[in-house]
Design an enzyme around this catalytic site. Structure first.
Site, PDB file in Angstrom:
ATOM      1  N   SER A  15      -9.914  -0.794   7.032  1.00  0.00           N
ATOM      2  CA  SER A  15      -9.295  -0.557   5.721  1.00  0.00           C
ATOM      3  C   SER A  15      -8.547  -1.747   5.132  1.00  0.00           C
ATOM      4  CB  SER A  15      -8.339   0.634   5.809  1.00  0.00           C
ATOM      5  OG  SER A  15      -9.058   1.830   5.739  1.00  0.00           O
ATOM      6  N   SER A  20      -9.778   1.558   2.825  1.00  0.00           N
ATOM      7  CA  SER A  20      -8.922   2.384   1.991  1.00  0.00           C
ATOM      8  C   SER A  20      -7.846   1.597   1.247  1.00  0.00           C
ATOM      9  CB  SER A  20      -8.247   3.442   2.867  1.00  0.00           C
ATOM     10  OG  SER A  20      -7.316   2.833   3.751  1.00  0.00           O
ATOM     11  N   LYS A  31       0.856  -1.189   0.000  1.00  0.00           N
ATOM     12  CA  LYS A  31       0.000   0.000   0.000  1.00  0.00           C
ATOM     13  C   LYS A  31       0.894   1.242   0.000  1.00  0.00           C
ATOM     14  CE  LYS A  31      -3.952   1.921   2.620  1.00  0.00           C
ATOM     15  NZ  LYS A  31      -4.818   1.736   3.804  1.00  0.00           N
TER      16      LYS A  31
END
Lengths: 505, 94, 487
Positions: free
Chosen positions: C178, C154, C79
């Protein structure tokens, strides 16, 4: 101060950089200076993703300072974030302590011309220093741009907040000096004010004598020398007094001393409405301090200025005033103690009723001699050089060497002064200088009598003056004799022989 | 407790966000909706409840006072929007 | 052989047996990325060359007859809020569009040491604020199961990349769901570990007291393997737990017979899509068949989790994101006359609407006069939420629920109403507030879309969560299904 129509109410917030080797939350050095942005790493630069880890020594030093300032150490303490934007603050928050500081409720006793007074310490807390801004174009106000250097960022600080107990500029200075001495004695800070490692803010208000409520205060920021502190406080007190005399109202605001203009200036602006939004720092865990830990730090405390002051008075019979001046600086007090040791001033093996081991009268006289030299000539010389006693070119041992020559009558006090100056300039021992320059005092009566007779012979008219009762004539002869002996003649012997010679004429 | 536009502007100032009038209006509406929703917390009596700042009860996590090398200046200023001679340059402050 | 469809533990066997090389494995993934990336758009930055170089190192090691670790040569992606030395780390924000960290996050360092080649950095909601990856400043990532739907957020890029075969595993971060919610939406395994189990050093902070890094994998065994690599005490993170860390694979394959599984009634109420409810019912039956005892339980303060979260997280974020001021790194607005104007313009232009919304909310919640009513109150209720779990775990071995009340939703369907978007996190927020581990696995399908099954356990009970999830996975085999892409 009674003639001043207002009562002054002040509290000081002293910021002191701690003497740790590394910064508060990372391993960067705390060394002063260095090329810009070379004592910086991702953590103290506040790069995205970094986290703080607390330096244990910061806690130890803060505890030490807290205990030396007679505070209570908190069993539970934590860090909080103080949020505000400024280009010298890389995270846009200062990691500080808000509602649970490490130490609270202490005091110090200060001595001024008005006597001794206790000043309350509200709290001592830990926090990080900010970086430095260099202003393109010189001053902050005139700068077209600024340059940020983060070397100083996150150097550990303690903030020492006093109660609003200070009632005069003299007290403020004495308080600051006393706290500085305590920080030096405990080794918590090097207190180098010229490097910014000790500085203070002041809250100042005035009120009519007898009024209970405080007046409106202003906060004076960032004073980093005793001279600045004194000038800024005096200016600000007078500024507020003038406003009040004219029936005006003091505005509560933050002000800064402008040294160039000699005035305090307001730092207020529309963006300045501070709301620091303190909240517990989630990246650091609480500090829990056990009784054992406190005891350990307390046991390691060195002799503090007050105790040393009392000891110098009791053991050496120094006047309190002398002892106060000497103990206000750790370096000076250390110098004094070392000199006494070299002079062989032995405190009695038996303690008196108050627990002090006193020196005998000879020892006390010698100690007073040391103190006189230190407070007089030596202080003058090191101050002129901008030095401290720690870098004094005359070692305590050498000072004692000089005093011993004086005591033995080997040199006159007048010669001693010359020797002293030479010692300071060269770092040599007194004995060596006296020998090299042939400065040994002449006490041989035969030799002196001969010189006296010659000079009296050469000046019959002055002899006549003497006979006519003009006492000045004696001074003239002494001066001539000293000149002839290059000041080496023992003054006592000279006086005695001169009187005999003149009376014989 | 309803948030006014003036309060939203004050908050934007604290947060150093230049907002347009439209944004101020939008955030006033949206923040009020979220805060209204948060009102339900008031139904709970928490007078005897300690706050949780850390879920894992750690304390006294320290590092030793040991100096480690800093990062070289070039790397420190490498991401600077404006750099001058190893400094971070910023517009005038007052 | 579709290498991009296999889990790490199988690929490790192939590498050890010399049936494939690490270079072939990386190339297979690079090829897959080329094929599906135009549709999925999971990657922010690709680092093919470095990945190949690392693969060659591994191949040389294998050729020399040296043993390799379980993740050595296994291609991964991260990420874009995990700092990577020398590789752009943007948080999918204009604010950090050009930010190149000069250091590695602890997890990145650990995975480098484990020898996993890095394929690149993955798209996300800006600064991890969002539930759909629509808040990326750059582009939205698509759900590999239905390109018209969001991948969740997210960590949408991290979930989609694994689901689409663009990486064998990835790391994301989870502040309120997330990791778990996008894992659910994309039909992969995603775990939020116990707070403190994985170092946060180098994770760009959103809400410090809630953030945790965790893995996305194809199956439960891989999740355990990645946990073995990334968990552990880190002296650089003061909140890192100084405990003994287990072998996360140790309990895999052991029976869960006799376990007590609690199903909180508050998670099964209104808003739950019928398709999701049906999958959960079926899953509960599977656990019964495995010998576990399933009972309804209660977490009475669940309804407060959302407001508590939306006060605490924005408050911490407002402070964590204050450092983006245009002075030291990242975006700086042009044409500002003085420093205050520069700060305000930079932050107004550099942050997107959702980030600004949360900064505003958090700034307000901490501001003078409101701290007690909002932030302090929320922290107190957080205590009550944590106590709910403590009490539940006195009776139950683990708690089971849907990961999200819905399956992946179409783009744009919730962007107008922030509160509605926030409500999609309702099943996942509490685990962050309580600091406990949460694991999402593929529990089955509703209308062709994967449904996430969430398992929550007490702090540091990850091995047993993995044990139960593994048992379910072996029984059902949903994890073997992959979306049809590029074919």
């Amino acid at each position: 101060m009674q003639e001043f129509e207002f009562e002054i109410v002040m509290g000081l917030e002293i910021h002191s950089e701690l003497a740790t080797k590394s910064k508060i939350f990372c391993g960067c050095t705390t060394e002063f200076g260095g090329e810009q942005n070379t004592h910086v790493c991702p953590v103290c630069l506040g790069l995205p993703g970094v986290l703080p880890v607390l330096n244990r020594q910061v806690v130890e030093y803060a505890m030490t300072a807290g205990l030396a300032l007679n505070c209570t150490i908190a069993e539970f303490s934590k860090f909080d974030r103080k949020n505000y934007f400024y280009p010298d603050l890389p995270k846009a928050y200062q990691t500080s302590q808000y509602d649970l500081p490490i130490a609270e409720k202490g005091w110090v006793d200060i001595t001024t011309s008005q006597g001794t007074k206790r000043i309350g310490i509200t709290r001592v807390h830990m926090e990080e220093d900010a970086g430095k801004l260099v202003h393109g174009g010189g001053t902050l106000a005139g700068a077209g741009y600024s340059l940020a250097d983060y070397n100083r960022t996150a150097v550990p600080l303690i903030e020492i907040v006093s109660e609003p107990d200070i009632r005069s500029v003299e007290e403020a200075i004495a308080y600051m000096e006393h706290v500085k001495a305590i920080l030096e004695y405990t080794g918590v800070s090097d207190c180098k004010m010229e490097q910014g490692s000790l500085r203070c803010d002041a809250n100042i208000s005035l009120r009519p004598w007898g009024q209970k409520e405080f007046g409106v205060r202003s906060e004076l920021k960032n004073m980093n020398s005793f001279k600045t502190l004194q000038k800024a406080l005096e200016y600000e007190i007078e500024r507020q007094a003038e406003i009040l005399r004219d029936g005006g109202v003091v505005v509560q605001e933050t002000r800064m001393w402008d040294d160039a203009k000699g005035v305090t200036i307001s730092l207020r602006s529309k963006e300045e409405a501070h709301d620091y939004r303190y909240f517990p720092e989630p990246d650091l865990v609480p500090i829990i301090i056990s009784r054992e830990w406190v005891d350990r730090v307390r046991a390691a405390l060195p002799e503090l200025p007050e105790a040393r002051h009392e000891r110098l008075v009791a053991a050496y019979g120094l006047p309190s005033y002398d002892a106060g001046i000497i103990t206000d600086s750790k370096a000076m007090a250390d110098y004094f103690d070392a000199a006494c040791r070299h002079y062989g001033i032995e405190p009695s093996p038996i303690a008196d009723d108050d627990g002090y081991r006193q020196a005998d009268q000879q020892g006390k006289d010698r100690a007073k001699q040391i103190s006189n030299y230190m407070m007089g000539e030596l202080t003058r010389l090191v101050k002129e050089d901008g030095k401290g006693f720690e870098d004094c070119p005359i070692s305590p041992e050498n000072l004692v060497g000089l005093l011993q020559l004086l005591e033995a009558g080997t040199i006159s006090s007048k010669i001693a002064k010359t020797v002293f100056e030479t010692m300071y300039a060269t770092g040599k021992e007194a004995k060596v200088i006296v020998e090299e320059k042939g400065l040994v005092q002449i006490s041989d009566e035969g030799a002196i009598a001969k010189i006296v007779a010659e000079i009296v012979d050469k000046n019959p008219n002055v002899v006549a003056d003497y006979k006519a009762g003009k006492e000045k004539a004696v001074g003239f002869f002494v001066g001539q004799i000293m000149k002839a002996t290059k000041g080496k003649a023992n003054p006592g012997v000279v006086n005695q022989l001169l009187k005999a010679e003149l009376d014989r004429r | 407790m309803s948030l006014t536009k003036a309060e939203v502007e004050h908050v934007a100032m604290l947060a150093r966000l230049a907002l347009t009038d439209d944004e101020v209006a939008m955030y006033t509406t949206q923040l009020n909706a979220i805060l209204d929703y948060a009102q339900r917390l008031e139904a709970l009596d928490t007078s005897a409840v300690a706050p949780t700042a850390h879920v894992f009860p750690l304390h006294n996590v320290f590092r030793d006072d040991v100096v480690r090398p800093s990062m070289e200046q070039a790397k420190i200023v490498a991401n600077a929007p404006e750099e001058e001679d190893g400094f971070f340059r910023v517009p005038r402050i007052v | 052989m579709k290498l991009f469809a296999k889990p790490a533990h199988e690929l490790h066997g192939l590498l050890v047996q010399k049936e494939i090389t690490a270079t072939e494995l990386v190339e297979a993934h690079l090829g897959r990325i080329d094929t599906v990336e135009p549709q999925v758009q999971a990657y922010m930055t690709r680092t093919a060359e470095a990945a190949l170089a690392e693969a060659q190192r591994v191949d040389a090691k294998v050729a020399a007859g040296e043993a390799i670790g379980p993740l050595e040569g296994i291609p991964m992606a991260l990420k874009d809020n995990l700092c990577t030395d020398g590789i752009k780390t943007t948080c999918s924000s204009k604010m950090l569009h050009n930010f190149v960290p000069p250091y590695d996050a602890t997890v990145v360092k650990k995975l480098k040491e484990a020898g996993a080649p890095l394929l690149g950095k993955l798209n996300m909601d800006e600064f991890a604020m969002g539930s759909s990856t629509e808040n990326s400043h750059f582009f939205p990532t698509k759900n590999p199961w239905d390109l018209n739907c969001v991948p969740g957020g997210s960590s949408g890029g991290a979930a989609a990349a694994v689901a689409a075969g663009e990486a064998v595993f990835s790391l994301g971060s989870d502040t309120g769901g997330s990791i778990r919610q996008p894992a659910a939406f994309c039909g992969v395994v995603g775990m939020k570990p116990t707070y403190g189990a994985v170092s946060r050093y180098g994770l760009v902070a959103f809400a410090s007291s809630l953030d945790q890094i965790g893995p996305f994998t194809r199956d439960v065994r891989d999740c355990a393997l990645v946990m073995n690599a990334i968990a552990g005490h880190d002296p650089l993170d003061s909140t890192s737990a100084p405990v003994a860390y287990p072998d996360y694979t140790a309990l895999l394959g052991q029976s869960i017979k006799g376990w007590k599984i609690g199903v909180p009634k508050e998670y099964m109420g209104e808003g739950l899509e019928p398709g999701v409810a049906a999958v959960i019912d079926k899953a509960l039956q599977v656990f019964c068949d495995l010998g576990a005892e399933v009972q309804e339980c209660t977490l009475p303060h669940t309804e407060y989790a959302l407001p508590v979260y939306y006060l605490i997280a924005p408050a911490e974020a407002s402070s964590n994101l204050a450092r983006y001021d245009g002075v030291r790194y990242g975006y700086r607005a042009e044409g500002a006359d003085d420093i205050v104007e520069m700060f305000k313009k930079t932050r107004a232009e550099g942050f997107g609407a959702e980030v600004k919304r949360r900064i505003m909310l958090g700034t307000y919640a901490l501001s003078s006069g409101y701290y007690d009513a909002y932030y302090l109150k929320a922290q107190k209720v957080r205590t009550l939420i944590k106590q709910d779990f403590d009490q539940a775990f006195e009776r139950f071995d683990l708690i089971l629920s849907p990961t999200s009340p819905t399956v992946a939703f179409p783009f744009g369907s919730r962007t107008d109403n922030p509160l509605a978007m926030y409500l999609s996190d309702v099943c996942t927020l509490s685990a962050n507030l309580a600091g406990i581990p949460g694991l999402s696995i593929n529990g089955g399908f509703a209308g062709g879309m994967p449904v996430g099954l969430q398992l929550m356990g007490k702090a540091f009970d990850e091995p047993r969560l993995l044990q139960a999830a593994y048992a379910f996975e072996q029984e059902t085999g949903y994890h073997r299904q992959m979306p049809q892409l590029g074919e």
